[in-house]
Design a protein around this motif. Structure first.
Motif, PDB file in Angstrom:
ATOM      1  N   GLU A 178       0.833  -1.205   0.000  1.00  0.00           N
ATOM      2  CA  GLU A 178       0.000   0.000   0.000  1.00  0.00           C
ATOM      3  C   GLU A 178       0.870   1.259   0.000  1.00  0.00           C
ATOM      4  OE1 GLU A 178      -3.263   0.256  -0.223  1.00  0.00           O
ATOM      5  OE2 GLU A 178      -3.572  -1.920  -0.302  1.00  0.00           O
ATOM      6  N   VAL A 179       0.396   2.275  -0.704  1.00  0.00           N
ATOM      7  CA  VAL A 179       1.088   3.559  -0.718  1.00  0.00           C
ATOM      8  C   VAL A 179       1.082   4.144   0.698  1.00  0.00           C
ATOM      9  CG1 VAL A 179       1.022   5.935  -1.575  1.00  0.00           C
ATOM     10  CG2 VAL A 179       0.529   4.033  -3.123  1.00  0.00           C
ATOM     11  N   GLY A 180       2.233   4.635   1.133  1.00  0.00           N
ATOM     12  CA  GLY A 180       2.354   5.221   2.458  1.00  0.00           C
ATOM     13  C   GLY A 180       2.927   4.283   3.500  1.00  0.00           C
ATOM     14  N   THR A 181       3.039   2.980   3.165  1.00  0.00           N
ATOM     15  CA  THR A 181       3.591   2.017   4.126  1.00  0.00           C
ATOM     16  C   THR A 181       5.109   2.017   4.062  1.00  0.00           C
ATOM     17  OG1 THR A 181       3.378   0.229   2.490  1.00  0.00           O
ATOM     18  CG2 THR A 181       1.567   0.550   4.042  1.00  0.00           C
ATOM     19  N   ARG A 182       5.737   1.652   5.176  1.00  0.00           N
ATOM     20  CA  ARG A 182       7.197   1.582   5.264  1.00  0.00           C
ATOM     21  C   ARG A 182       7.644   0.133   5.393  1.00  0.00           C
ATOM     22  NH1 ARG A 182       7.627   3.827  10.283  1.00  0.00           N
ATOM     23  NH2 ARG A 182       5.357   3.975  10.330  1.00  0.00           N
ATOM     24  N   HIS A 183       8.798  -0.164   4.792  1.00  0.00           N
ATOM     25  CA  HIS A 183       9.250  -1.549   4.736  1.00  0.00           C
ATOM     26  C   HIS A 183      10.770  -1.632   4.861  1.00  0.00           C
ATOM     27  CE1 HIS A 183       5.280  -2.804   3.117  1.00  0.00           C
ATOM     28  NE2 HIS A 183       5.324  -1.593   2.562  1.00  0.00           N
ATOM     29  N   ARG A 184      11.221  -2.753   5.388  1.00  0.00           N
ATOM     30  CA  ARG A 184      12.639  -3.089   5.338  1.00  0.00           C
ATOM     31  C   ARG A 184      12.878  -3.697   3.963  1.00  0.00           C
ATOM     32  NH1 ARG A 184      16.878  -0.987   7.738  1.00  0.00           N
ATOM     33  NH2 ARG A 184      18.353  -2.447   8.645  1.00  0.00           N
ATOM     34  N   ALA A 185      13.968  -3.325   3.322  1.00  0.00           N
ATOM     35  CA  ALA A 185      14.225  -3.794   1.958  1.00  0.00           C
ATOM     36  C   ALA A 185      15.712  -4.030   1.752  1.00  0.00           C
ATOM     37  CB  ALA A 185      13.699  -2.781   0.939  1.00  0.00           C
ATOM     38  N   GLU A 186      16.020  -4.827   0.745  1.00  0.00           N
ATOM     39  CA  GLU A 186      17.406  -5.138   0.414  1.00  0.00           C
ATOM     40  C   GLU A 186      17.743  -4.577  -0.966  1.00  0.00           C
ATOM     41  OE1 GLU A 186      20.255  -9.018  -0.562  1.00  0.00           O
ATOM     42  OE2 GLU A 186      18.319  -9.297   0.412  1.00  0.00           O
ATOM     43  N   VAL A 187      18.863  -3.895  -1.063  1.00  0.00           N
ATOM     44  CA  VAL A 187      19.300  -3.339  -2.342  1.00  0.00           C
ATOM     45  C   VAL A 187      19.684  -4.485  -3.278  1.00  0.00           C
ATOM     46  CG1 VAL A 187      21.014  -1.912  -3.515  1.00  0.00           C
ATOM     47  CG2 VAL A 187      20.105  -1.207  -1.289  1.00  0.00           C
ATOM     48  N   LYS A 188      19.054  -4.503  -4.446  1.00  0.00           N
ATOM     49  CA  LYS A 188      19.305  -5.571  -5.411  1.00  0.00           C
ATOM     50  C   LYS A 188      20.130  -5.111  -6.603  1.00  0.00           C
ATOM     51  CE  LYS A 188      17.068  -9.048  -3.572  1.00  0.00           C
ATOM     52  NZ  LYS A 188      17.759 -10.295  -3.191  1.00  0.00           N
ATOM     53  N   ARG A 189      19.875  -3.915  -7.079  1.00  0.00           N
ATOM     54  CA  ARG A 189      20.583  -3.427  -8.270  1.00  0.00           C
ATOM     55  C   ARG A 189      20.648  -1.909  -8.239  1.00  0.00           C
ATOM     56  NH1 ARG A 189      17.374  -5.155 -12.112  1.00  0.00           N
ATOM     57  NH2 ARG A 189      16.945  -3.339 -13.399  1.00  0.00           N
ATOM     58  N   ILE A 190      21.751  -1.367  -8.735  1.00  0.00           N
ATOM     59  CA  ILE A 190      21.940   0.085  -8.782  1.00  0.00           C
ATOM     60  C   ILE A 190      22.106   0.505 -10.235  1.00  0.00           C
ATOM     61  CG2 ILE A 190      23.366   2.025  -8.036  1.00  0.00           C
ATOM     62  CD1 ILE A 190      24.267   0.323  -5.657  1.00  0.00           C
ATOM     63  N   GLU A 191      21.267   1.417 -10.672  1.00  0.00           N
ATOM     64  CA  GLU A 191      21.334   1.943 -12.030  1.00  0.00           C
ATOM     65  C   GLU A 191      21.503   3.464 -11.953  1.00  0.00           C
ATOM     66  OE1 GLU A 191      21.614   0.099 -14.522  1.00  0.00           O
ATOM     67  OE2 GLU A 191      20.863  -1.846 -13.848  1.00  0.00           O
ATOM     68  N   ALA A 192      21.725   4.069 -13.104  1.00  0.00           N
ATOM     69  CA  ALA A 192      21.935   5.514 -13.134  1.00  0.00           C
ATOM     70  C   ALA A 192      20.695   6.277 -12.695  1.00  0.00           C
ATOM     71  CB  ALA A 192      22.358   5.950 -14.539  1.00  0.00           C
ATOM     72  N   TYR A 193      19.518   5.693 -12.891  1.00  0.00           N
ATOM     73  CA  TYR A 193      18.278   6.391 -12.585  1.00  0.00           C
ATOM     74  C   TYR A 193      17.713   6.046 -11.207  1.00  0.00           C
ATOM     75  CZ  TYR A 193      16.796   1.899 -14.515  1.00  0.00           C
ATOM     76  OH  TYR A 193      16.669   0.555 -14.798  1.00  0.00           O
ATOM     77  N   GLY A 194      18.310   5.089 -10.505  1.00  0.00           N
ATOM     78  CA  GLY A 194      17.787   4.755  -9.195  1.00  0.00           C
ATOM     79  C   GLY A 194      18.258   3.412  -8.678  1.00  0.00           C
ATOM     80  N   VAL A 195      17.649   2.997  -7.573  1.00  0.00           N
ATOM     81  CA  VAL A 195      18.058   1.774  -6.878  1.00  0.00           C
ATOM     82  C   VAL A 195      16.873   0.821  -6.786  1.00  0.00           C
ATOM     83  CG1 VAL A 195      18.924   0.844  -4.697  1.00  0.00           C
ATOM     84  CG2 VAL A 195      19.738   3.071  -5.515  1.00  0.00           C
ATOM     85  N   PHE A 196      17.071  -0.411  -7.236  1.00  0.00           N
ATOM     86  CA  PHE A 196      16.036  -1.426  -7.126  1.00  0.00           C
ATOM     87  C   PHE A 196      16.184  -2.145  -5.786  1.00  0.00           C
ATOM     88  CE2 PHE A 196      16.088  -0.826 -11.708  1.00  0.00           C
ATOM     89  CZ  PHE A 196      14.743  -0.889 -12.027  1.00  0.00           C
ATOM     90  N   VAL A 197      15.061  -2.304  -5.077  1.00  0.00           N
ATOM     91  CA  VAL A 197      15.093  -2.936  -3.765  1.00  0.00           C
ATOM     92  C   VAL A 197      14.039  -4.035  -3.697  1.00  0.00           C
ATOM     93  CG1 VAL A 197      15.956  -0.881  -2.581  1.00  0.00           C
ATOM     94  CG2 VAL A 197      13.489  -1.221  -2.813  1.00  0.00           C
ATOM     95  N   ALA A 198      14.330  -5.072  -2.909  1.00  0.00           N
ATOM     96  CA  ALA A 198      13.378  -6.148  -2.649  1.00  0.00           C
ATOM     97  C   ALA A 198      12.752  -5.909  -1.286  1.00  0.00           C
ATOM     98  CB  ALA A 198      14.084  -7.502  -2.684  1.00  0.00           C
ATOM     99  N   LEU A 199      11.455  -5.643  -1.266  1.00  0.00           N
ATOM    100  CA  LEU A 199      10.738  -5.384  -0.027  1.00  0.00           C
ATOM    101  C   LEU A 199      10.423  -6.707   0.660  1.00  0.00           C
ATOM    102  CD1 LEU A 199      10.299  -2.812  -1.817  1.00  0.00           C
ATOM    103  CD2 LEU A 199       8.132  -2.508  -0.618  1.00  0.00           C
ATOM    104  N   GLN A 200      10.668  -6.781   1.948  1.00  0.00           N
ATOM    105  CA  GLN A 200      10.397  -8.007   2.681  1.00  0.00           C
ATOM    106  C   GLN A 200       8.913  -8.347   2.621  1.00  0.00           C
ATOM    107  OE1 GLN A 200      11.911  -8.101   6.661  1.00  0.00           O
ATOM    108  NE2 GLN A 200      14.003  -7.692   6.064  1.00  0.00           N
ATOM    109  N   GLY A 201       8.638  -9.585   2.206  1.00  0.00           N
ATOM    110  CA  GLY A 201       7.267 -10.062   2.142  1.00  0.00           C
ATOM    111  C   GLY A 201       6.597  -9.856   0.805  1.00  0.00           C
TER     112      GLY A 201
END
Length: 327
Positions: A178-201
């Motif tokens: 849901e929009v507005g929720t906070r999560h622990r996440a793991e950095v998976k990939r770094i690109e020039a435009y941003g960082v991809f993360v895997a959200l727990q669950g």
């Protein structure tokens, strides 16, 4: 003097746990460890075959510390090929690190609890698979296991959930958060435009746009892709655990499911506190009301950051230098 660290540094008649572990443990010297090989009657014993699959969540294993990084310790557990990552929050009650600590100090603090080659007990907290389902990572904890005998100090999972990674074990949700929720996440990939993360669950990765990584990170339209990626890589690294806030969920026009937009700078990275509880500091890229999950049908700049024809499409951001790094 007796020092109680849940198995770390306890003294008894045989000496300290750390001393016995650094010496290799008497029992392990007599019997070869499965998967590590050993010696008997002066002859080297062949190592047992290693399992390629993941261990069961909640299982406890004996292992050997392989490498120590600022974010945690990698442990090779007996009988398994994949190493377990013990995040620094799951090493010991006495190890408390903050984002402002220097990397070398983080490593020294972790080496105080466990040194490379040391035998330790680890409990498996979570097994996270990548989007293809072929690869996986194993997260574990040392602090919830008695380091003398491998006894589970946290059978309910509440202690592990209190610091860093949770108890884990549940299936990943195919629905977006849901929009507005906070999560622990793991950095998976770094690109020039941003960082991809895997959200727990959650199975779907989130994208932290470059403008949402840190308040002090600013780019101009003239910055090269290499410069952008380098700047982002100096702030985060693959495998690092971060806090993110879901700021936008939009439809993918290619039918690959919803896109999850996240922000790191709107969350306190030390404890996950929402720094924008009124949701005033983020302006969605789309201008429509959207349907379901708070998504908009055709948001402006929805393709920003995607690679098209060998080049990155910066969308409406290309003509708005003030959008990069704005608070």
């Amino acid at each position: 003097p007796e020092v109680d660290r849940q198995g770390f540094g306890k003294w008894d008649r045989a000496g300290s746990t750390a001393d016995r572990q650094r010496a290799g443990c008497a029992d392990q010297q007599r019997e070869p460890a499965q998967g590590f090989g050993g010696q008997r009657d002066g002859r080297r014993q062949p190592a047992a075959p290693l399992t390629d699959g993941p261990p069961d969540v909640g299982s406890i294993h004996h292992g050997k510390v392989q490498t120590i990084k600022p974010f945690g310790i990698f442990v090779a557990i007996e009988g398994y090929r994949r190493h377990v990552l013990v995040h620094h929050t799951q090493v010991s009650e006495e190890v408390v690190l903050t984002r402002s600590d220097e990397d070398d100090l983080k490593v020294k603090a972790l080496e105080y609890a466990a040194t490379p080659g040391q035998q330790v007990w680890v409990k498996v907290l979570e097994v996270s698979f990548d989007q293809s389902g072929a690869g996986f990572k194993v997260h574990g904890s040392m602090r919830v296991v008695d380091q003398q005998d491998g006894h589970d100090l946290d059978p309910t999972g509440q202690l592990a959930a209190g610091r860093g990674l949770g108890g884990g074990g549940s299936r990943l949700s195919d629905e977006p958060p849901e929009v507005g929720t906070r999560h622990r996440a793991e950095v998976k990939r770094i690109e020039a435009y941003g960082v991809f993360v895997a959200l727990q669950g959650y199975r779907k990765y989130g994208l932290v746009h470059a403008s949402q990584v840190a308040n002090y990170l600013e780019f101009s339209a003239e910055d090269s892709e290499a410069d952008r990626k380098k700047a982002l890589s100096e702030l985060v690294e693959v495998g690092q655990d971060v806090w993110v806030k879901v700021v936008e969920v939009t439809e993918d026009d290619k039918g690959r499911g919803p896109k999850v937009g996240c922000s790191m700078k709107l969350v306190d990275q030390t404890d996950g506190t929402d720094l924008d509880p009124q949701n005033l500091r983020y302006r969605p890229r789309g201008d429509g009301g959207g349907e379901g999950h708070g998504r908009s049908k055709a948001p402006i700049g929805a393709g920003a950051g995607e690679v098209k024809g060998g080049a990155i499409d910066w969308g409406y951001l290309a003509t708005r230098p003030d959008a990069f790094g704005s608070a």
